[in-house]
Design a protein around this motif. Structure first.
Motif, PDB file in Angstrom:
ATOM      1  N   ASN A  14       0.827  -1.207   0.000  1.00 35.86           N
ATOM      2  CA  ASN A  14       0.000   0.000   0.000  1.00 35.86           C
ATOM      3  C   ASN A  14       0.866   1.264   0.000  1.00 35.86           C
ATOM      4  O   ASN A  14       0.641   2.184   0.768  1.00 35.86           O
ATOM      5  N   GLN A  15       1.851   1.310  -0.893  1.00 36.09           N
ATOM      6  CA  GLN A  15       2.783   2.428  -0.912  1.00 36.09           C
ATOM      7  C   GLN A  15       2.105   3.752  -1.290  1.00 36.09           C
ATOM      8  O   GLN A  15       2.505   4.804  -0.821  1.00 36.09           O
ATOM      9  N   GLY A  16       1.081   3.702  -2.118  1.00 36.29           N
ATOM     10  CA  GLY A  16       0.372   4.923  -2.499  1.00 36.29           C
ATOM     11  C   GLY A  16      -0.245   5.611  -1.300  1.00 36.29           C
ATOM     12  O   GLY A  16      -0.150   6.834  -1.151  1.00 36.29           O
ATOM     13  N   LYS A  17      -0.874   4.838  -0.431  1.00 39.23           N
ATOM     14  CA  LYS A  17      -1.494   5.379   0.790  1.00 39.23           C
ATOM     15  C   LYS A  17      -0.421   5.960   1.715  1.00 39.23           C
ATOM     16  O   LYS A  17      -0.614   7.028   2.295  1.00 39.23           O
ATOM     17  N   ILE A  18       0.696   5.262   1.814  1.00 31.08           N
ATOM     18  CA  ILE A  18       1.783   5.732   2.670  1.00 31.08           C
ATOM     19  C   ILE A  18       2.311   7.072   2.154  1.00 31.08           C
ATOM     20  O   ILE A  18       2.469   8.021   2.921  1.00 31.08           O
ATOM     21  N   GLN A  19       2.566   7.157   0.859  1.00 33.80           N
ATOM     22  CA  GLN A  19       3.072   8.399   0.284  1.00 33.80           C
ATOM     23  C   GLN A  19       2.087   9.544   0.481  1.00 33.80           C
ATOM     24  O   GLN A  19       2.472  10.669   0.786  1.00 33.80           O
ATOM     25  N   GLU A  20       0.819   9.252   0.321  1.00 32.03           N
ATOM     26  CA  GLU A  20      -0.223  10.268   0.518  1.00 32.03           C
ATOM     27  C   GLU A  20      -0.224  10.777   1.955  1.00 32.03           C
ATOM     28  O   GLU A  20      -0.273  11.983   2.206  1.00 32.03           O
ATOM     29  N   GLU A  21      -0.152   9.862   2.912  1.00 35.02           N
ATOM     30  CA  GLU A  21      -0.173  10.249   4.326  1.00 35.02           C
ATOM     31  C   GLU A  21       1.099  11.001   4.718  1.00 35.02           C
ATOM     32  O   GLU A  21       1.044  11.960   5.487  1.00 35.02           O
ATOM     33  N   LYS A  24       0.782  14.480   3.399  1.00 36.15           N
ATOM     34  CA  LYS A  24      -0.162  15.233   4.237  1.00 36.15           C
ATOM     35  C   LYS A  24       0.518  15.647   5.546  1.00 36.15           C
ATOM     36  O   LYS A  24       0.373  16.780   6.002  1.00 36.15           O
ATOM     37  N   ASN A 100      -3.637   6.238  10.302  1.00 33.00           N
ATOM     38  CA  ASN A 100      -4.233   6.311   8.970  1.00 33.00           C
ATOM     39  C   ASN A 100      -3.631   5.313   7.988  1.00 33.00           C
ATOM     40  O   ASN A 100      -4.290   4.913   7.032  1.00 33.00           O
ATOM     41  N   ILE A 101      -2.388   4.919   8.215  1.00 31.41           N
ATOM     42  CA  ILE A 101      -1.779   3.940   7.313  1.00 31.41           C
ATOM     43  C   ILE A 101      -1.807   2.532   7.899  1.00 31.41           C
ATOM     44  O   ILE A 101      -1.263   1.607   7.318  1.00 31.41           O
TER      45      ILE A 101
END
Length: 117
Positions: A14-21, A24, A100-101
């Motif tokens: 889930n690297q996309g979610k990690i990068q997004e968080e 942020k 969140n991640i």
């Protein structure tokens, strides 16, 4: 211990979610500020989440005392108090990011130093 390891492994997919968080979090770090005073308001210091001093205010009353050593001590005390406050806010924000991640509480050990970039 293995529960935390499992959470870490699940993040790899889930690297996309990690990068997004993380992005942020970095944005929020720049917006975090804290202010502290010392000497009954003689000195007030404001810092941000990047550990930068934004402002130092010295009251007219403090200037009239003409005591350099006291002012130096008050500036140091106010700065340290403001930094303590901002570190607490950063720890809270990094805990939110971790949640969140999908990381268990405490997994980040209090935050990511230097992410304020």
């Amino acid at each position: 211990m293995f529960k935390g390891l499992g959470a870490m492994m699940s993040l790899l997919g889930n690297q996309g979610k990690i990068q997004e968080e993380v992005h942020k979090f970095q944005t929020q770090v720049g917006q975090i500020t804290a202010e502290a005073s010392s000497g009954a308001g003689y000195v007030t210091v404001k810092v941000n989440g990047k550990m930068e001093v934004l402002s130092v205010r010295i009251s007219e009353e403090a200037m009239k005392l003409n005591d350099r050593e006291m002012l130096e001590d008050l500036i140091s005390a106010a700065t340290n108090q403001a930094l303590t406050k901002v570190r607490q806010q950063l720890a809270e924000e990094s805990a939110k990011m971790a949640a969140n991640i999908g990381l268990p509480p405490g997994m980040l050990g209090g935050g990511f130093p230097g992410l304020g970039g």
